[in-house]
Write a protein that holds these residues in place. Structure first.
Motif, PDB file in Angstrom:
ATOM      1  N   SER A   1       0.839  -1.200   0.000  1.00 14.83           N
ATOM      2  CA  SER A   1       0.000   0.000   0.000  1.00 14.83           C
ATOM      3  C   SER A   1       0.876   1.253   0.000  1.00 14.83           C
ATOM      4  CB  SER A   1      -0.993  -0.051   1.162  1.00 14.83           C
ATOM      5  OG  SER A   1      -0.695   0.910   2.132  1.00 14.83           O
ATOM      6  N   LEU A   2       2.011   1.226   0.716  1.00 14.72           N
ATOM      7  CA  LEU A   2       2.932   2.359   0.687  1.00 14.72           C
ATOM      8  C   LEU A   2       3.534   2.524  -0.704  1.00 14.72           C
ATOM      9  CD1 LEU A   2       4.873   1.947   4.070  1.00 14.72           C
ATOM     10  CD2 LEU A   2       3.129   3.637   3.529  1.00 14.72           C
ATOM     11  N   GLY A   3       3.848   1.377  -1.333  1.00 14.57           N
ATOM     12  CA  GLY A   3       4.432   1.414  -2.675  1.00 14.57           C
ATOM     13  C   GLY A   3       3.501   2.073  -3.676  1.00 14.57           C
ATOM     14  N   SER A   4       2.204   1.811  -3.531  1.00 16.02           N
ATOM     15  CA  SER A   4       1.249   2.390  -4.481  1.00 16.02           C
ATOM     16  C   SER A   4       1.130   3.903  -4.294  1.00 16.02           C
ATOM     17  CB  SER A   4      -0.122   1.714  -4.323  1.00 16.02           C
ATOM     18  OG  SER A   4      -0.646   2.041  -3.054  1.00 16.02           O
ATOM     19  N   GLU A   5       1.543   4.408  -3.117  1.00 19.02           N
ATOM     20  CA  GLU A   5       1.521   5.872  -2.908  1.00 19.02           C
ATOM     21  C   GLU A   5       2.874   6.498  -3.234  1.00 19.02           C
ATOM     22  OE1 GLU A   5       0.874   6.327   1.248  1.00 19.02           O
ATOM     23  OE2 GLU A   5      -0.918   5.053   1.264  1.00 19.02           O
ATOM     24  N   ASN A   6       3.813   5.715  -3.759  1.00 19.08           N
ATOM     25  CA  ASN A   6       5.178   6.187  -3.994  1.00 19.08           C
ATOM     26  C   ASN A   6       5.829   6.714  -2.716  1.00 19.08           C
ATOM     27  OD1 ASN A   6       5.719   5.503  -6.605  1.00 19.08           O
ATOM     28  ND2 ASN A   6       4.884   7.418  -7.459  1.00 19.08           N
ATOM     29  N   PHE A   7       5.538   6.042  -1.614  1.00 16.27           N
ATOM     30  CA  PHE A   7       6.072   6.433  -0.304  1.00 16.27           C
ATOM     31  C   PHE A   7       7.595   6.459  -0.299  1.00 16.27           C
ATOM     32  CE2 PHE A   7       7.832   5.023   3.773  1.00 16.27           C
ATOM     33  CZ  PHE A   7       7.316   5.949   4.642  1.00 16.27           C
ATOM     34  N   PHE A   8       8.218   5.492  -0.961  1.00 19.30           N
ATOM     35  CA  PHE A   8       9.669   5.359  -0.841  1.00 19.30           C
ATOM     36  C   PHE A   8      10.425   6.421  -1.647  1.00 19.30           C
ATOM     37  CE2 PHE A   8       7.989   1.407   0.681  1.00 19.30           C
ATOM     38  CZ  PHE A   8       8.728   1.222   1.840  1.00 19.30           C
ATOM     39  N   HIS A   9       9.783   6.954  -2.701  1.00 19.19           N
ATOM     40  CA  HIS A   9      10.397   8.102  -3.378  1.00 19.19           C
ATOM     41  C   HIS A   9      10.379   9.320  -2.446  1.00 19.19           C
ATOM     42  CE1 HIS A   9      10.187   5.671  -7.032  1.00 19.19           C
ATOM     43  NE2 HIS A   9      11.091   6.517  -7.521  1.00 19.19           N
ATOM     44  N   ALA A  10       9.257   9.475  -1.709  1.00 21.78           N
ATOM     45  CA  ALA A  10       9.173  10.574  -0.743  1.00 21.78           C
ATOM     46  C   ALA A  10      10.219  10.374   0.353  1.00 21.78           C
ATOM     47  CB  ALA A  10       7.770  10.618  -0.136  1.00 21.78           C
ATOM     48  N   ASP A  11      10.384   9.107   0.776  1.00 17.89           N
ATOM     49  CA  ASP A  11      11.378   8.768   1.793  1.00 17.89           C
ATOM     50  C   ASP A  11      12.773   9.167   1.297  1.00 17.89           C
ATOM     51  OD1 ASP A  11      12.964   7.647   3.740  1.00 17.89           O
ATOM     52  OD2 ASP A  11      12.085   5.646   3.644  1.00 17.89           O
ATOM     53  N   TYR A  12      13.087   8.789   0.044  1.00 17.08           N
ATOM     54  CA  TYR A  12      14.392   9.135  -0.544  1.00 17.08           C
ATOM     55  C   TYR A  12      14.599  10.643  -0.513  1.00 17.08           C
ATOM     56  CZ  TYR A  12      18.248   9.357  -3.915  1.00 17.08           C
ATOM     57  OH  TYR A  12      19.453   9.596  -4.526  1.00 17.08           O
ATOM     58  N   GLU A  13      13.556  11.359  -0.943  1.00 17.39           N
ATOM     59  CA  GLU A  13      13.707  12.816  -1.026  1.00 17.39           C
ATOM     60  C   GLU A  13      13.859  13.455   0.363  1.00 17.39           C
ATOM     61  OE1 GLU A  13      10.455  13.670  -3.700  1.00 17.39           O
ATOM     62  OE2 GLU A  13      11.573  12.482  -5.183  1.00 17.39           O
ATOM     63  N   ALA A  14      13.274  12.824   1.364  1.00 21.49           N
ATOM     64  CA  ALA A  14      13.378  13.380   2.712  1.00 21.49           C
ATOM     65  C   ALA A  14      14.711  13.047   3.385  1.00 21.49           C
ATOM     66  CB  ALA A  14      12.229  12.857   3.581  1.00 21.49           C
ATOM     67  N   THR A  15      15.262  11.878   3.073  1.00 15.65           N
ATOM     68  CA  THR A  15      16.418  11.430   3.866  1.00 15.65           C
ATOM     69  C   THR A  15      17.707  11.255   3.068  1.00 15.65           C
ATOM     70  OG1 THR A  15      15.744   9.139   3.529  1.00 15.65           O
ATOM     71  CG2 THR A  15      14.985  10.209   5.550  1.00 15.65           C
ATOM     72  N   LEU A  16      17.594  10.861   1.794  1.00 15.20           N
ATOM     73  CA  LEU A  16      18.807  10.510   1.048  1.00 15.20           C
ATOM     74  C   LEU A  16      19.244  11.566   0.044  1.00 15.20           C
ATOM     75  CD1 LEU A  16      18.286   6.697   0.314  1.00 15.20           C
ATOM     76  CD2 LEU A  16      19.261   7.801   2.319  1.00 15.20           C
ATOM     77  N   LEU A  17      18.318  12.468  -0.339  1.00  9.33           N
ATOM     78  CA  LEU A  17      18.600  13.427  -1.405  1.00  9.33           C
ATOM     79  C   LEU A  17      19.838  14.276  -1.106  1.00  9.33           C
ATOM     80  CD1 LEU A  17      17.283  14.175  -4.111  1.00  9.33           C
ATOM     81  CD2 LEU A  17      16.158  16.082  -2.952  1.00  9.33           C
ATOM     82  N   ASP A  18      19.977  14.696   0.150  1.00 10.00           N
ATOM     83  CA  ASP A  18      21.111  15.542   0.528  1.00 10.00           C
ATOM     84  C   ASP A  18      22.440  14.844   0.294  1.00 10.00           C
ATOM     85  OD1 ASP A  18      19.500  17.544   1.221  1.00 10.00           O
ATOM     86  OD2 ASP A  18      19.589  17.217   3.398  1.00 10.00           O
ATOM     87  N   THR A  19      22.451  13.549   0.505  1.00  7.25           N
ATOM     88  CA  THR A  19      23.701  12.808   0.368  1.00  7.25           C
ATOM     89  C   THR A  19      23.969  12.414  -1.076  1.00  7.25           C
ATOM     90  OG1 THR A  19      23.300  11.908   2.549  1.00  7.25           O
ATOM     91  CG2 THR A  19      25.015  10.845   1.248  1.00  7.25           C
ATOM     92  N   TYR A  20      22.969  11.831  -1.729  1.00  9.75           N
ATOM     93  CA  TYR A  20      23.218  11.220  -3.037  1.00  9.75           C
ATOM     94  C   TYR A  20      22.820  12.102  -4.217  1.00  9.75           C
ATOM     95  CZ  TYR A  20      23.831   6.945  -0.344  1.00  9.75           C
ATOM     96  OH  TYR A  20      24.265   6.016   0.551  1.00  9.75           O
ATOM     97  N   GLY A  21      22.014  13.139  -3.995  1.00  9.76           N
ATOM     98  CA  GLY A  21      21.480  13.910  -5.117  1.00  9.76           C
ATOM     99  C   GLY A  21      20.399  13.112  -5.808  1.00  9.76           C
ATOM    100  N   ALA A  22      19.840  13.671  -6.875  1.00 12.80           N
ATOM    101  CA  ALA A  22      18.706  13.029  -7.536  1.00 12.80           C
ATOM    102  C   ALA A  22      19.133  11.875  -8.446  1.00 12.80           C
ATOM    103  CB  ALA A  22      17.913  14.061  -8.340  1.00 12.80           C
ATOM    104  N   ASP A  23      20.443  11.830  -8.779  1.00 16.01           N
ATOM    105  CA  ASP A  23      20.898  10.850  -9.779  1.00 16.01           C
ATOM    106  C   ASP A  23      20.647   9.411  -9.379  1.00 16.01           C
ATOM    107  OD1 ASP A  23      21.771  13.062 -11.011  1.00 16.01           O
ATOM    108  OD2 ASP A  23      23.924  12.734 -10.682  1.00 16.01           O
ATOM    109  N   TYR A  24      20.744   9.119  -8.093  1.00 13.32           N
ATOM    110  CA  TYR A  24      20.671   7.725  -7.659  1.00 13.32           C
ATOM    111  C   TYR A  24      19.249   7.282  -7.326  1.00 13.32           C
ATOM    112  CZ  TYR A  24      25.772   7.594  -7.316  1.00 13.32           C
ATOM    113  OH  TYR A  24      27.104   7.624  -7.584  1.00 13.32           O
ATOM    114  N   GLU A  25      18.281   8.240  -7.377  1.00 15.90           N
ATOM    115  CA  GLU A  25      16.939   7.932  -6.871  1.00 15.90           C
ATOM    116  C   GLU A  25      16.335   6.677  -7.498  1.00 15.90           C
ATOM    117  OE1 GLU A  25      14.475  11.273  -6.212  1.00 15.90           O
ATOM    118  OE2 GLU A  25      12.648  10.096  -5.993  1.00 15.90           O
ATOM    119  N   ASP A  26      16.326   6.638  -8.856  1.00 14.13           N
ATOM    120  CA  ASP A  26      15.665   5.496  -9.490  1.00 14.13           C
ATOM    121  C   ASP A  26      16.480   4.220  -9.366  1.00 14.13           C
ATOM    122  OD1 ASP A  26      13.296   6.739 -10.230  1.00 14.13           O
ATOM    123  OD2 ASP A  26      14.293   7.708 -11.946  1.00 14.13           O
TER     124      ASP A  26
END
Lengths: 296, 219
Positions: free
Chosen positions: A263-288
């Motif tokens: 159910s979280l996957g269908s809301e794209n929860f983990f992309h939001a998670d990435y943007e909240a926690t990992l974006l600062d470290t990895y940038g947008a390049d690694y998201e997908d």
């Protein structure tokens, strides 16, 4: 004197024997539990060392094992609060279950133990799914991709494991997939093992090893955050996935967790998670590359 | 318990036992030397040095070995002193043990009646001769139980070596559990190997202790 010597020897042997007996005892009862767990999920769970979904809800608190020193996935921030990609998910799980969360700090090597002894209900500590581990714990659906990587100082970048000299030592953390992979596939490489992330990091910075092998997410983050290091081998071995894990046989919790993840996957929860926690470290390049939205 | 696993892991534990013993004994010898020198300094009430020894004892007896190892292994390289893990283990164990050994020897020295020193001096022996030929043999014989307790204590302390990447018995067990999750077999081997290492020392210690009693004199 002789009499005393015999006495000491016998008591020593006795202690060893007793320990052996009690340990074998534990072993066989463990086996009985795991073979029975399919049929007796409702009845015998406390004997098997885990709490069912209902028991967790009733107690009002869920115990979740996370890392406390692995930024940006699971760490303690400057306010003393747990934070990171894994913790973001843990918070959501607690919220949707309607219970408080008790975070239990784990190290790589004791994640399986903590589940088997019921010290935690769920492990959310960047736990890579492997065949060996799947025999000991039950993995839920994956929420992240990972491979192994090797980082080394700019002055002497290791681009292939064949570059390593006979006396060169590679730093690994005990109980990680990097350790198992290297031990299995490159038995000649000398490994320098540490039991926590913080120690391995310091030892690597101090120059105690020529390279550090770990999850590529971790070594990429290290090279970004610290001047003077290059990830010479960004991807080693197979592409693996990271998933939450529960005690073997804890069907009710596993089913709930999988439904929750879908159910979280269908809301794209983990992309939001990435943007909240990992974006600062990895940038947008690694998201997908890194994020997996769980689906059935 | 799976017998095949025990057989498979046995060589790893054997290597760990040898490493533990090697570092353990080197550390214990260092501790012994530090103990002798330090207790002599205190015994002779050497000015200045006596203060330094006092500070050293308090510093190392009141901090855990884990912290000392952390400092030597992780902090010293930051100021340019690079030490290998094995040297660090020997040094940490030796310095910790040294502090305990000084106290053990000192209590032994103090237990020898003053009249012995006075008699030796009145016979025209030098300070050193008095210590070496008269006081020390008696003091060591009195200290034997304390020394043996220290030896066993130091060998058990090696179980924190995992911090500095030394594959001692404890780390080998933890590492194997982390990789293959054969908890019961690994912990069983761990207990057995510690007993194999320490029981003979306890037994030999008991024998040595009895023999050394004859060295005592005068009461």
């Amino acid at each position: 004197m002789k009499k005393n010597l015999v006495k000491t020897l016998t008591s020593g042997l006795l202690v060893t024997g007793l320990l052996a007996a009690s340990l074998t005892g534990c072993g066989s009862s463990d086996k009985a539990d795991s073979s029975a767990d399919g049929s007796a999920v409702e009845a015998g769970e406390s004997a098997a060392g885990f709490r069912t979904l209902d028991e967790i809800k009733e107690s009002g608190t869920i115990n979740i094992g996370v890392f406390s020193d692995k930024s940006p996935f699971g760490y303690v921030d400057e306010n003393g609060e747990y934070a990171g990609y894994d913790v973001y998910l843990a918070e959501k799980i607690g919220e949707d279950l309607g219970v408080d969360i008790n975070y239990v700090s784990t190290e790589a090597a004791n994640r399986i133990e903590y589940l088997q002894t019921g010290k935690v209900d769920i492990i959310l500590a960047n736990f890579t799914v492997t065949e060996e581990r799947a025999q000991e714990v039950d993995f839920a659906l994956p929420y992240m991709n990972v491979a192994l990587g090797v980082v080394s100082p700019d002055g002497a970048v290791i681009e292939s494991l064949d570059d390593l000299g006979a006396d060169d030592e590679v730093i690994v953390i005990s109980g990680t997939t990097a350790e198992t992979y290297l031990a299995k596939n490159y038995p000649d490489i000398k490994l320098q093992k540490y039991d926590a992330y913080a120690e391995a990091k310091t030892a690597f910075e101090n120059g105690n090893g020529v390279a550090w092998a770990n999850d590529n997410t971790e070594v990429i983050a290290f090279a970004i955050e610290n001047e003077g290091y290059t990830v010479g081998i960004p991807s080693l071995g197979d592409q693996d996935t990271i998933a939450p894990a529960v005690t073997k046989g804890n069907e009710t919790l596993l089913t709930w967790l999988n439904d929750e993840l879908v159910s979280l996957g269908s809301e794209n929860f983990f992309h939001a998670d990435y943007e909240a926690t990992l974006l600062d470290t990895y940038g947008a390049d690694y998201e997908d590359e890194l994020v997996v939205e769980p689906s059935k | 318990m799976d017998k095949d696993i025990l057989v498979e892991y046995f060589p790893l534990y054997k290597d760990a036992l040898f490493l533990t013993l090697k570092i353990g004994w080197q550390g214990i010898i260092l501790a012994f030397v530090i103990g002798l020198i330090g207790s002599a300094i205190i015994h002779f009430k050497t000015p200045v040095l006596r203060k330094i020894v006092g500070i050293y004892i308090e510093l190392f007896r009141n901090t855990p070995l884990l912290v000392q190892l952390f400092f030597i292994y992780f902090a010293l390289p930051k100021v340019g002193i690079q030490i290998t893990a094995k040297t660090c283990g020997v040094l940490g164990l030796g310095l910790l043990g040294g502090a305990y050994m000084i106290e053990t020897f000192r209590s032994g020295l103090e237990a020898v009646p003053v009249i012995q020193t006075e008699s030796a001096l009145s016979l025209g022996m030098s300070d050193f001769q008095t210590l070496w030929y008269v006081i020390l043999p008696q003091a060591i014989s009195i200290s034997v139980p304390g020394i043996l307790a220290n030896v066993i204590f130091l060998l058990k302390e090696t179980s924190v070596f995992s911090t500095i990447s030394l594959m001692d018995l404890m780390f080998t067990a933890k590492d194997l559990i982390g990789m293959y999750a054969k908890t019961i077999e690994c912990l069983f081997l761990l207990v057995v190997f510690y007993l194999v290492m320490l029981l003979p020392i306890s037994i030999i210690g008991a024998i040595v202790e009895r023999r050394m009693r004859y060295g005592q004199f005068g009461d």
